[in-house]
Design a protein around this motif. Structure first.
Motif, mmCIF file in Angstrom:
data_model
loop_
_atom_site.group_PDB
_atom_site.id
_atom_site.type_symbol
_atom_site.label_atom_id
_atom_site.label_comp_id
_atom_site.label_asym_id
_atom_site.label_seq_id
_atom_site.Cartn_x
_atom_site.Cartn_y
_atom_site.Cartn_z
ATOM 1 N N GLY A 1 0.815 -1.224 0.000
ATOM 2 C CA GLY A 1 0.000 0.000 0.000
ATOM 3 C C GLY A 1 0.845 1.268 0.000
ATOM 4 N N PHE A 2 2.164 1.099 0.058
ATOM 5 C CA PHE A 2 3.059 2.264 0.076
ATOM 6 C C PHE A 2 4.077 2.123 -1.063
ATOM 7 C CE2 PHE A 2 0.996 2.067 4.039
ATOM 8 C CZ PHE A 2 0.833 3.381 4.454
ATOM 9 N N PRO A 3 3.618 2.403 -2.284
ATOM 10 C CA PRO A 3 4.483 2.176 -3.446
ATOM 11 C C PRO A 3 5.718 3.075 -3.402
ATOM 12 C CG PRO A 3 2.240 2.786 -4.091
ATOM 13 C CD PRO A 3 2.350 3.044 -2.634
ATOM 14 N N ASN A 4 6.785 2.548 -3.954
ATOM 15 C CA ASN A 4 8.019 3.325 -4.134
ATOM 16 C C ASN A 4 8.570 3.886 -2.819
ATOM 17 O OD1 ASN A 4 7.451 2.709 -6.720
ATOM 18 N ND2 ASN A 4 7.467 4.804 -7.514
ATOM 19 N N LEU A 5 8.231 3.211 -1.729
ATOM 20 C CA LEU A 5 8.819 3.562 -0.429
ATOM 21 C C LEU A 5 9.681 2.383 0.010
ATOM 22 C CD1 LEU A 5 8.955 5.241 2.284
ATOM 23 C CD2 LEU A 5 7.010 3.852 3.040
ATOM 24 N N PHE A 6 10.930 2.641 0.301
ATOM 25 C CA PHE A 6 11.819 1.599 0.819
ATOM 26 C C PHE A 6 12.288 2.015 2.212
ATOM 27 C CE2 PHE A 6 12.398 1.195 -3.814
ATOM 28 C CZ PHE A 6 12.106 -0.155 -3.978
ATOM 29 N N THR A 7 12.396 1.042 3.092
ATOM 30 C CA THR A 7 12.785 1.337 4.469
ATOM 31 C C THR A 7 14.099 0.619 4.786
ATOM 32 O OG1 THR A 7 11.384 -0.486 5.197
ATOM 33 C CG2 THR A 7 10.429 1.723 5.294
ATOM 34 N N ILE A 8 15.173 1.369 4.831
ATOM 35 C CA ILE A 8 16.478 0.740 5.116
ATOM 36 C C ILE A 8 16.501 0.291 6.574
ATOM 37 C CG2 ILE A 8 18.981 1.076 5.173
ATOM 38 C CD1 ILE A 8 18.595 3.260 3.096
ATOM 39 N N THR A 9 16.922 -0.952 6.768
ATOM 40 C CA THR A 9 16.906 -1.616 8.082
ATOM 41 C C THR A 9 15.562 -1.390 8.792
ATOM 42 O OG1 THR A 9 17.966 0.211 9.293
ATOM 43 C CG2 THR A 9 19.418 -1.479 8.376
ATOM 44 N N GLY A 10 14.504 -1.531 8.023
ATOM 45 C CA GLY A 10 13.158 -1.297 8.550
ATOM 46 C C GLY A 10 12.695 -2.423 9.469
ATOM 47 N N PRO A 11 11.493 -2.258 10.054
ATOM 48 C CA PRO A 11 10.932 -3.271 10.932
ATOM 49 C C PRO A 11 10.873 -4.623 10.239
ATOM 50 C CG PRO A 11 9.503 -1.344 10.827
ATOM 51 C CD PRO A 11 10.582 -1.126 9.834
ATOM 52 N N LEU A 12 11.195 -5.662 10.976
ATOM 53 C CA LEU A 12 11.181 -7.047 10.504
ATOM 54 C C LEU A 12 12.311 -7.357 9.512
ATOM 55 C CD1 LEU A 12 7.340 -7.658 10.263
ATOM 56 C CD2 LEU A 12 8.870 -7.832 12.220
ATOM 57 N N SER A 13 13.342 -6.529 9.548
ATOM 58 C CA SER A 13 14.618 -6.916 8.934
ATOM 59 C C SER A 13 15.558 -7.187 10.121
ATOM 60 C CB SER A 13 15.165 -5.793 8.044
ATOM 61 O OG SER A 13 15.685 -4.738 8.827
ATOM 62 N N PRO A 14 16.747 -7.755 9.881
ATOM 63 C CA PRO A 14 17.628 -8.071 11.027
ATOM 64 C C PRO A 14 18.111 -6.822 11.773
ATOM 65 C CG PRO A 14 18.289 -9.302 9.077
ATOM 66 C CD PRO A 14 17.272 -8.302 8.621
ATOM 67 N N SER A 15 18.157 -5.710 11.123
ATOM 68 C CA SER A 15 18.462 -4.371 11.672
ATOM 69 C C SER A 15 19.346 -4.403 12.904
ATOM 70 C CB SER A 15 17.162 -3.616 11.933
ATOM 71 O OG SER A 15 16.390 -4.219 12.940
ATOM 72 N N VAL A 16 18.768 -4.104 14.063
ATOM 73 C CA VAL A 16 19.552 -3.898 15.278
ATOM 74 C C VAL A 16 20.221 -5.163 15.798
ATOM 75 C CG1 VAL A 16 18.287 -1.867 16.041
ATOM 76 C CG2 VAL A 16 17.428 -4.139 16.621
ATOM 77 N N LEU A 17 19.863 -6.312 15.243
ATOM 78 C CA LEU A 17 20.537 -7.538 15.671
ATOM 79 C C LEU A 17 21.628 -7.939 14.683
ATOM 80 C CD1 LEU A 17 17.597 -9.595 17.175
ATOM 81 C CD2 LEU A 17 19.415 -8.415 18.383
ATOM 82 N N ALA A 18 21.929 -7.062 13.753
ATOM 83 C CA ALA A 18 23.030 -7.324 12.815
ATOM 84 C C ALA A 18 24.008 -6.161 12.900
ATOM 85 C CB ALA A 18 22.497 -7.454 11.390
ATOM 86 N N ASN A 19 25.188 -6.382 12.355
ATOM 87 C CA ASN A 19 26.181 -5.312 12.279
ATOM 88 C C ASN A 19 25.635 -4.258 11.311
ATOM 89 O OD1 ASN A 19 28.527 -3.812 12.257
ATOM 90 N ND2 ASN A 19 29.592 -5.208 10.848
ATOM 91 N N MET A 20 25.313 -3.086 11.849
ATOM 92 C CA MET A 20 24.524 -2.100 11.102
ATOM 93 C C MET A 20 25.102 -1.665 9.754
ATOM 94 S SD MET A 20 21.582 -0.899 11.614
ATOM 95 C CE MET A 20 20.262 -1.052 12.765
ATOM 96 N N PRO A 21 26.386 -1.277 9.688
ATOM 97 C CA PRO A 21 26.859 -0.810 8.371
ATOM 98 C C PRO A 21 26.737 -1.884 7.298
ATOM 99 C CG PRO A 21 28.380 -0.123 10.096
ATOM 100 C CD PRO A 21 27.399 -1.063 10.741
ATOM 101 N N ILE A 22 26.977 -3.137 7.673
ATOM 102 C CA ILE A 22 26.872 -4.227 6.696
ATOM 103 C C ILE A 22 25.404 -4.420 6.298
ATOM 104 C CG2 ILE A 22 27.035 -6.773 6.535
ATOM 105 C CD1 ILE A 22 29.715 -5.519 6.090
ATOM 106 N N ALA A 23 24.511 -4.393 7.298
ATOM 107 C CA ALA A 23 23.075 -4.556 7.022
ATOM 108 C C ALA A 23 22.576 -3.404 6.145
ATOM 109 C CB ALA A 23 22.294 -4.610 8.335
#
Ligand code: NAP
Length: 540
Positions: A413-435
């Protein structure tokens, strides 16, 4: 009209601007701060330091950058990381793309024109085909809502809003509320200089040492020689670091062997304590208890007053299920005569009064109060912006019962919107710059695919989003994480629904899934939905 608006100029924003501009796209970045840096721009509290080793908590996209930059410490302090990000911005000439002191307050998708209208706090607006959120998962500050805060006569500072000119704390009576990663580092750093420090603790946390020290030149040489392999290896591992997790079950070895393993892992420090000791600490309560027991022993040995030691021992969550703060001096801090630990679970804060804080059983006289009360993490940076997708649907409304996302990258429902390290990605549990690099590269590839195929819009399908959201919840439910109240679930924010916000299935697995999605032609995304029926293809 821009091709891409990037919101935020921290690690994620800078790499986005670099990558998208290199691809020939017209980009613009908005940054609410006065310079680049993101969390490292804002979190200037004394003792602020990264808990990941510097040589891997840095960009890998430029071999030359990796070779020329030297970190002075094994775990870098905030000023050095900020200098590094400033250097990256200069070296790749990224500042020319960024409007500083510009908070994005709204982004609305125009379904007819297939573009976003992005509005800043000064009322100015731009149009762009894509919006890429690089707002970060730990950026929306929480002040804690303390009654009477306006009556306190002295200054009140949040750790993430620390004055750039610094704060004079020497000789003053300081109270700090919060014992997460920020509070722990800050308390340990200021204790030697203040007249008296009162630490208001609601939940005791397991604190690991990092054994910080100046960079060993031999280690630096070796790392620089092998940077390419290390960066490549990091993309495959569960944590986004160049080492795999140990998988031995804790109860498969004798008690003596277990102690020796914990001792060695403790001496390695930081995330190594859990990742390099046993493999089942976050899924098996009995195994977890053996690690907790080791750390309990450490706290009791270090903290001289047994009553204080017991107060510092967590009782309500398995070790590692809240983000463990890391500091070399924290427990010793409570042996100082000028430091008091107050248990506000037992005697809660009632109000701020002109000269201090009144709890249920006492008033503490203070000159300065520090709020280390954390963030509306994972979703707050996005939901505090008025983001509206198809049919004017608000992202905050959509996520009112918990975040839903496909791969933490796209929202139905949100076309052309990308969320870097967004919710439900490994984000804060991964090494951030690599993620971050993995996400930005994936988005850049998707944009190239769209250009090649003449697509105007892309969006996650409802079905892919539902499957990924359910899958992420199931993976989390198979761990011990749900046994803690933490910002991973939003349980630190009053009124926020409890929903796990991170994909805990491992960064390497996650990356393989993202790669497959691209390789198979993005089956979980619909292209040009407005021009035709939504994609009904099933994700594999
Ligand atoms: P946090 O982990 O959420 O800790 C906030 C602390 O404030 C908790 O102890 C919390 O208690 C307490 N608190 C919140 N509201 C309160 C209230 N109304 N009354 C009393 N106590 C209250 O936040 P943080 O320490 O800023 O850290 C957030 C995350 O940022 C970290 O987990 C980490 O991922 C990242 N970080 C990283 C580093 C680093 O790499 N070195 C440094 C700082 C932060 P409860 O636990 O009871 O809720």
């Amino acid at each position: 009209m821009y091709d891409v608006v990037v919101i935020g100029a921290g690690f994620a924003g800078l790499y986005s601007l670099y990558r998208f501009s290199q691809a020939g796209l017209r980009v613009i970045g908005f940054e609410r701060g006065g310079d680049v840096g993101g969390v490292w721009y804002w979190n200037r509290y004394p003792g602020a330091r990264c808990d990941c080793e510097s040589n891997v908590y840095s960009f890998s996209f430029s071999h030359e950058l990796q070779q020329e930059w030297s970190w002075s410490l094994r775990y870098s302090e905030q000023p050095e990381i900020l200098r590094y990000l400033g250097h990256v911005a200069d070296r790749f000439d990224l500042r020319r793309h960024i409007r500083f002191n510009s908070s994005v307050v709204a982004a609305h998708f125009d379904e007819n024109g297939h573009h976003w209208r992005v509005v800043c706090s000064d009322g100015s607006s731009v149009r762009a085909r894509f919006v890429v959120s690089a707002v970060g998962g730990i950026s929306a500050v929480q002040h804690g809502q303390f009654p009477g805060i306006e009556r306190f006569a002295g200054p009140v500072y949040h750790t993430a809003e620390w004055p750039h000119e610094g704060v004079q704390l020497a000789g003053r009576r300081v109270g700090i509320i919060g014992t997460g990663a920020s509070g722990v580092q800050c308390a340990a750093a200021i204790a030697p200089e203040v007249r008296h420090l009162t630490v208001f603790q609601r939940t005791a946390n397991w604190v690991f040492p990092v054994w910080n020290q100046p960079t060993d030149p031999d280690v630096e040489r070796q790392v620089k020689e092998h940077y390419r392999e290390l960066s490549r290896a990091s993309l495959e591992t569960a944590g986004g670091f160049p080492f795999e997790l140990v998988d031995t079950p804790a109860l498969s070895v004798s008690a003596e062997e277990r102690s020796a393993v914990y001792e060695r892992a403790w001496k390695r420090g930081g995330v190594m304590f859990m990742s390099q000791s046993f493999g089942d600490l976050l899924v098996n309560a009995e195994a977890n208890e053996t690690a907790a027991d080791f750390v309990r022993g450490h706290i009791r040995r270090v903290v001289k007053d047994p009553a204080v030691a017991e107060r510092l021992i967590p009782v309500d969550h398995p070790i590692g299920t809240k983000r463990p703060p890391m500091d070399d001096r924290y427990y010793e801090t409570f042996n100082r005569d000028n430091v008091t630990l107050v248990d506000i679970r037992k005697a809660p804060i009632r109000e701020f009064v002109p000269h201090g804080i009144r709890t249920a059983d006492q008033t503490y006289e203070l000159d300065v109060i520090i709020l280390a009360t954390g963030f509306d993490a994972i979703t707050g940076g996005l939901t505090r912006i008025d983001i509206r997708g198809r049919g004017g649907e608000s992202l905050a409304d959509k996520w009112a019962q918990g975040a839903r996302s496909y791969l933490g990258l796209g929202v139905a429902g949100f076309p052309n919107l990308f969320t870097i390290t967004g919710p439900l990605s490994p984000s804060v549990l991964a090494n951030m710059p690599i993620a971050i690099e993995q996400h930005v590269d994936w988005i850049a590839e998707c944009l190239a695919f769209m250009r090649q195929h003449g697509h105007n819009t892309v969006e996650a399908t409802e079905q892919a989003e539902a499957q990924w959201t359910d899958h992420s919840m199931q993976v989390a439910a198979g761990t011990l994480f749900p046994r803690a109240n933490s910002w991973y679930h939003g349980s630190n924010v009053p009124g926020k629904p409890r929903a796990f916000g991170v994909y805990v299935g491992g960064f390497g697995n996650y990356k393989r899934r993202c790669d497959a999605e691209a390789r198979e032609g993005y089956p979980g995304f619909a292209f040009d939905r407005a021009a035709g029926p939504a994609s009904r293809r099933r994700i594999p």
